[in-house]
Scaffold this active site. Structure first.
Site, mmCIF file in Angstrom:
data_model
loop_
_atom_site.group_PDB
_atom_site.id
_atom_site.type_symbol
_atom_site.label_atom_id
_atom_site.label_comp_id
_atom_site.label_asym_id
_atom_site.label_seq_id
_atom_site.Cartn_x
_atom_site.Cartn_y
_atom_site.Cartn_z
ATOM 1 N N TYR A 1 6.541 -14.839 -2.185
ATOM 2 C CA TYR A 1 7.182 -15.832 -3.052
ATOM 3 C C TYR A 1 8.397 -15.173 -3.702
ATOM 4 O O TYR A 1 8.331 -14.060 -4.173
ATOM 5 C CB TYR A 1 6.220 -16.388 -4.112
ATOM 6 C CG TYR A 1 5.436 -15.347 -4.852
ATOM 7 C CD1 TYR A 1 5.935 -14.741 -5.989
ATOM 8 C CD2 TYR A 1 4.188 -14.928 -4.380
ATOM 9 C CE1 TYR A 1 5.210 -13.769 -6.667
ATOM 10 C CE2 TYR A 1 3.461 -13.959 -5.044
ATOM 11 C CZ TYR A 1 3.981 -13.395 -6.185
ATOM 12 O OH TYR A 1 3.272 -12.422 -6.840
ATOM 13 N N THR B 1 3.251 -16.039 2.509
ATOM 14 C CA THR B 1 2.564 -15.487 1.319
ATOM 15 C C THR B 1 3.560 -14.868 0.356
ATOM 16 O O THR B 1 3.271 -14.679 -0.814
ATOM 17 C CB THR B 1 1.515 -14.408 1.698
ATOM 18 O OG1 THR B 1 2.177 -13.281 2.261
ATOM 19 C CG2 THR B 1 0.476 -14.939 2.654
ATOM 20 N N GLY C 1 4.233 -18.539 -1.230
ATOM 21 C CA GLY C 1 2.994 -17.917 -1.691
ATOM 22 C C GLY C 1 2.626 -18.167 -3.139
ATOM 23 O O GLY C 1 1.595 -17.667 -3.601
ATOM 24 N N LYS D 1 -5.501 -2.143 -3.803
ATOM 25 C CA LYS D 1 -6.685 -2.976 -3.541
ATOM 26 C C LYS D 1 -7.787 -2.229 -2.787
ATOM 27 O O LYS D 1 -8.958 -2.352 -3.112
ATOM 28 C CB LYS D 1 -6.280 -4.237 -2.767
ATOM 29 C CG LYS D 1 -5.497 -5.218 -3.631
ATOM 30 C CD LYS D 1 -5.121 -6.459 -2.851
ATOM 31 C CE LYS D 1 -4.194 -7.328 -3.684
ATOM 32 N NZ LYS D 1 -3.743 -8.529 -2.971
ATOM 33 N N SER E 1 5.321 -8.825 -11.502
ATOM 34 C CA SER E 1 4.123 -9.671 -11.398
ATOM 35 C C SER E 1 4.242 -10.911 -12.286
ATOM 36 O O SER E 1 4.588 -10.822 -13.458
ATOM 37 C CB SER E 1 2.871 -8.892 -11.799
ATOM 38 O OG SER E 1 1.790 -9.797 -11.932
ATOM 39 N N ASP F 1 -8.316 -13.357 -2.826
ATOM 40 C CA ASP F 1 -7.124 -13.671 -2.013
ATOM 41 C C ASP F 1 -7.434 -14.688 -0.903
ATOM 42 O O ASP F 1 -6.712 -15.675 -0.746
ATOM 43 C CB ASP F 1 -6.552 -12.389 -1.379
ATOM 44 C CG ASP F 1 -5.735 -11.575 -2.379
ATOM 45 O OD1 ASP F 1 -5.260 -12.143 -3.377
ATOM 46 O OD2 ASP F 1 -5.562 -10.363 -2.141
ATOM 47 N N GLY G 1 1.215 -9.952 10.436
ATOM 48 C CA GLY G 1 0.920 -8.899 9.455
ATOM 49 C C GLY G 1 -0.587 -8.734 9.309
ATOM 50 O O GLY G 1 -1.091 -8.416 8.238
ATOM 51 N N ALA G 2 -1.290 -8.960 10.399
ATOM 52 C CA ALA G 2 -2.758 -8.931 10.356
ATOM 53 C C ALA G 2 -3.315 -7.520 10.118
ATOM 54 O O ALA G 2 -4.511 -7.359 9.907
ATOM 55 C CB ALA G 2 -3.324 -9.502 11.657
ATOM 56 N N GLY G 3 -2.451 -6.508 10.116
ATOM 57 C CA GLY G 3 -2.931 -5.145 9.871
ATOM 58 C C GLY G 3 -2.872 -4.766 8.404
ATOM 59 O O GLY G 3 -3.368 -3.707 8.014
ATOM 60 N N SER H 1 1.618 -12.855 -12.843
ATOM 61 C CA SER H 1 0.275 -13.232 -13.296
ATOM 62 C C SER H 1 0.206 -13.537 -14.802
ATOM 63 O O SER H 1 -0.443 -14.519 -15.188
ATOM 64 C CB SER H 1 -0.732 -12.145 -12.916
ATOM 65 O OG SER H 1 -0.904 -12.142 -11.512
HETATM 66 P P1 NAP Z 1 0.286 -4.074 3.146
HETATM 67 O O1 NAP Z 1 -1.187 -3.843 3.074
HETATM 68 O O2 NAP Z 1 1.227 -2.959 2.881
HETATM 69 O O3 NAP Z 1 0.575 -4.685 4.626
HETATM 70 C C1 NAP Z 1 1.861 -4.916 5.065
HETATM 71 C C2 NAP Z 1 1.808 -5.620 6.420
HETATM 72 O O4 NAP Z 1 3.141 -6.010 6.761
HETATM 73 C C3 NAP Z 1 1.302 -4.751 7.554
HETATM 74 O O5 NAP Z 1 0.651 -5.578 8.478
HETATM 75 C C4 NAP Z 1 2.593 -4.183 8.131
HETATM 76 O O6 NAP Z 1 2.491 -3.858 9.513
HETATM 77 C C5 NAP Z 1 3.517 -5.354 7.967
HETATM 78 N N1 NAP Z 1 4.917 -4.963 7.869
HETATM 79 C C6 NAP Z 1 5.486 -4.221 6.885
HETATM 80 N N2 NAP Z 1 6.805 -4.093 7.116
HETATM 81 C C7 NAP Z 1 7.065 -4.760 8.274
HETATM 82 C C8 NAP Z 1 8.241 -4.984 9.035
HETATM 83 N N3 NAP Z 1 9.415 -4.489 8.665
HETATM 84 N N4 NAP Z 1 8.138 -5.722 10.157
HETATM 85 C C9 NAP Z 1 6.950 -6.229 10.555
HETATM 86 N N5 NAP Z 1 5.805 -6.034 9.874
HETATM 87 C C10 NAP Z 1 5.853 -5.311 8.741
HETATM 88 O O7 NAP Z 1 0.725 -5.225 2.132
HETATM 89 P P2 NAP Z 1 -0.149 -6.470 1.596
HETATM 90 O O8 NAP Z 1 -0.830 -6.103 0.342
HETATM 91 O O9 NAP Z 1 -0.954 -7.006 2.711
HETATM 92 O O10 NAP Z 1 1.018 -7.498 1.210
HETATM 93 C C11 NAP Z 1 1.816 -8.103 2.205
HETATM 94 C C12 NAP Z 1 2.575 -9.277 1.613
HETATM 95 O O11 NAP Z 1 1.644 -10.274 1.209
HETATM 96 C C13 NAP Z 1 3.379 -8.903 0.374
HETATM 97 O O12 NAP Z 1 4.720 -9.170 0.646
HETATM 98 C C14 NAP Z 1 2.928 -9.858 -0.715
HETATM 99 O O13 NAP Z 1 4.037 -10.555 -1.277
HETATM 100 C C15 NAP Z 1 2.079 -10.856 0.011
HETATM 101 N N6 NAP Z 1 0.896 -11.243 -0.801
HETATM 102 C C16 NAP Z 1 0.946 -12.432 -1.462
HETATM 103 C C17 NAP Z 1 -0.138 -12.841 -2.217
HETATM 104 C C18 NAP Z 1 -0.073 -14.162 -2.941
HETATM 105 O O14 NAP Z 1 -0.922 -14.435 -3.783
HETATM 106 N N7 NAP Z 1 0.884 -15.001 -2.629
HETATM 107 C C19 NAP Z 1 -1.298 -12.052 -2.317
HETATM 108 C C20 NAP Z 1 -1.312 -10.824 -1.616
HETATM 109 C C21 NAP Z 1 -0.204 -10.436 -0.865
HETATM 110 P P3 NAP Z 1 1.994 -2.399 10.012
HETATM 111 O O15 NAP Z 1 0.494 -2.472 10.042
HETATM 112 O O16 NAP Z 1 2.604 -2.243 11.350
HETATM 113 O O17 NAP Z 1 2.504 -1.397 9.005
#
Ligand code: NAP
Length: 311
Positions: free
Chosen positions: A258, A256, A279, A88, A37, A124, A149-151, A39
């Site tokens: 980084y 998103t 990100g 979260k 992290s 976020d 990654g909308a899920g 932060s």
């Molecule tokens: P999460 O809740 O675990 O969600 C992961 C998402 O990615 C789900 O939609 C999942 O699809 C999809 N996914 C995972 N592996 C995949 C693959 N191999 N191929 C296609 N889709 C895949 O995680 P999250 O907390 O949302 O975080 C996701 C990303 O956002 C992280 O990498 C993080 O770096 C980034 N993030 C950045 C910030 C920022 O401030 N820059 C803040 C928050 C998050 P399924 O639903 O099919 O499993």
């Protein structure tokens, strides 16, 4: 000497674990993993610049430890904490009060300690709005947006934010298609109003395959990757969620993720002649908004930006 990462055991024995540390750690990020992290890198200089006698630490908290760790914060004189992967959604259920935006988003990334009570917020989505404005000079509400990654937690927060802003179009893409469909059904009432956006529906969930993406990308301004594809470690590091052949120079591409270098998606954007951004700006602005929630005053964003981005 402050540790890079503290544990629940440290939090239980906080005065021993942090003996002699000055300023005292009164803010943190909970995560698993959390060592990566960035932060503290922006919050410590912000606290110093604002003349606040507090430091920001990393706490490695496992899912089964969340409730106890949160419960200890008031007695350890914490002002609050950030929360990251994978906590979260679980944290939301452990709050005494949840801000309506966090409730809609389904996750909390900012906790405020108020006496013995814990209040939950999500920065976020609003952080992304500021990042898009800063990086591309445009507002989310004026854009036709595709969220990959909308899920997931971040993807959902971004999609909900697009609904709140009234974005011109929203296309939800997810590996598990049913999750994108469910989110689209939930957001549908906010996309009923017609806007002139082209031949396709204002809100759509589409399956993740090249033909569907190709059709949609002709009617999209901003592509956002909210999956972990492209993160520095593991086999997913080299995978771009969208092939370069589907990107156009007119696209804005926001990852998103980084990492220390350009992500595969951003390399694809470069190759296609599209503008791209990583990100770190979202991290910066969600952090600045957390600061504002904790202290009720503007965050020293320039200090935080230089500390995080070096510019
Ligand atoms: P999460 O809740 O675990 O969600 C992961 C998402 O990615 C789900 O939609 C999942 O699809 C999809 N996914 C995972 N592996 C995949 C693959 N191999 N191929 C296609 N889709 C895949 O995680 P999250 O907390 O949302 O975080 C996701 C990303 O956002 C992280 O990498 C993080 O770096 C980034 N993030 C950045 C910030 C920022 O401030 N820059 C803040 C928050 C998050 P399924 O639903 O099919 O499993």
């Amino acid at each position: 000497m402050p540790k890079d990462v503290y544990t629940l055991d440290d939090l239980r024995n906080w005065s021993v674990a942090t003996e002699g540390e000055s300023p005292p750690i009164r803010l943190s990020v909970f995560g698993d993993p959390v060592a990566h992290s960035r932060s503290p890198q922006m919050h410590d200089p912000a606290l110093k610049a604002a003349g606040i006698d507090a430091a920001y630490g990393r706490l490695h908290i496992l899912p089964g430890q969340l409730e106890e760790a949160l419960g200890l914060l008031p007695d350890r004189d914490f002002i609050g904490t950030n929360v990251t992967i994978p906590h979260k959604a679980a944290v939301l259920e452990l709050m005494d009060e949840v801000d309506p935006q966090a409730r809609r988003t389904g996750g909390v990334n900012t906790v405020v300690v108020e006496g013995k009570r814990l209040l939950g917020f999500s920065t976020d989505g609003p952080g992304l709005v500021r990042a898009i404005r800063a990086d591309f000079g445009v507002d989310l509400r004026d854009l036709r947006v595709m969220v990959l990654g909308a899920g997931g937690g971040a993807g959902r927060a971004i999609a909900v934010q697009c609904a709140i802003e009234g974005s011109a179009r929203l296309v939800l893409v997810n590996r598990t298609f049913e999750k994108a469909q469910a989110l689209a059904a939930e957001l549908a009432p906010e996309f009923r109003e017609t806007r002139v956006t082209g031949p396709l529906a204002r809100l759509e969930a589409v399956p993740w395959h090249d033909a569907a993406l190709a059709r949609q990308l002709q009617h999209i301004d901003l592509v956002i990757n909210a999956t972990p594809l492209g993160m520095t470690s593991g086999e997913l590091r080299r995978v771009s969620p969208v092939p370069v052949s589907l990107l156009r120079p007119s696209h804005l591409v926001y990852d998103t993720v980084y990492t220390s270098g350009r992500t595969p998606l951003l390399m694809a954007a470069d190759e296609a002649g599209a503008r791209g951004s990583d990100g770190l700006s979202m991290l910066l602005y969600q952090g600045a908004l957390s600061f504002e929630i904790w202290f009720g005053r503007p965050a020293p964003v320039e200090v935080m930006r230089v500390a995080l981005l070096g510019k």
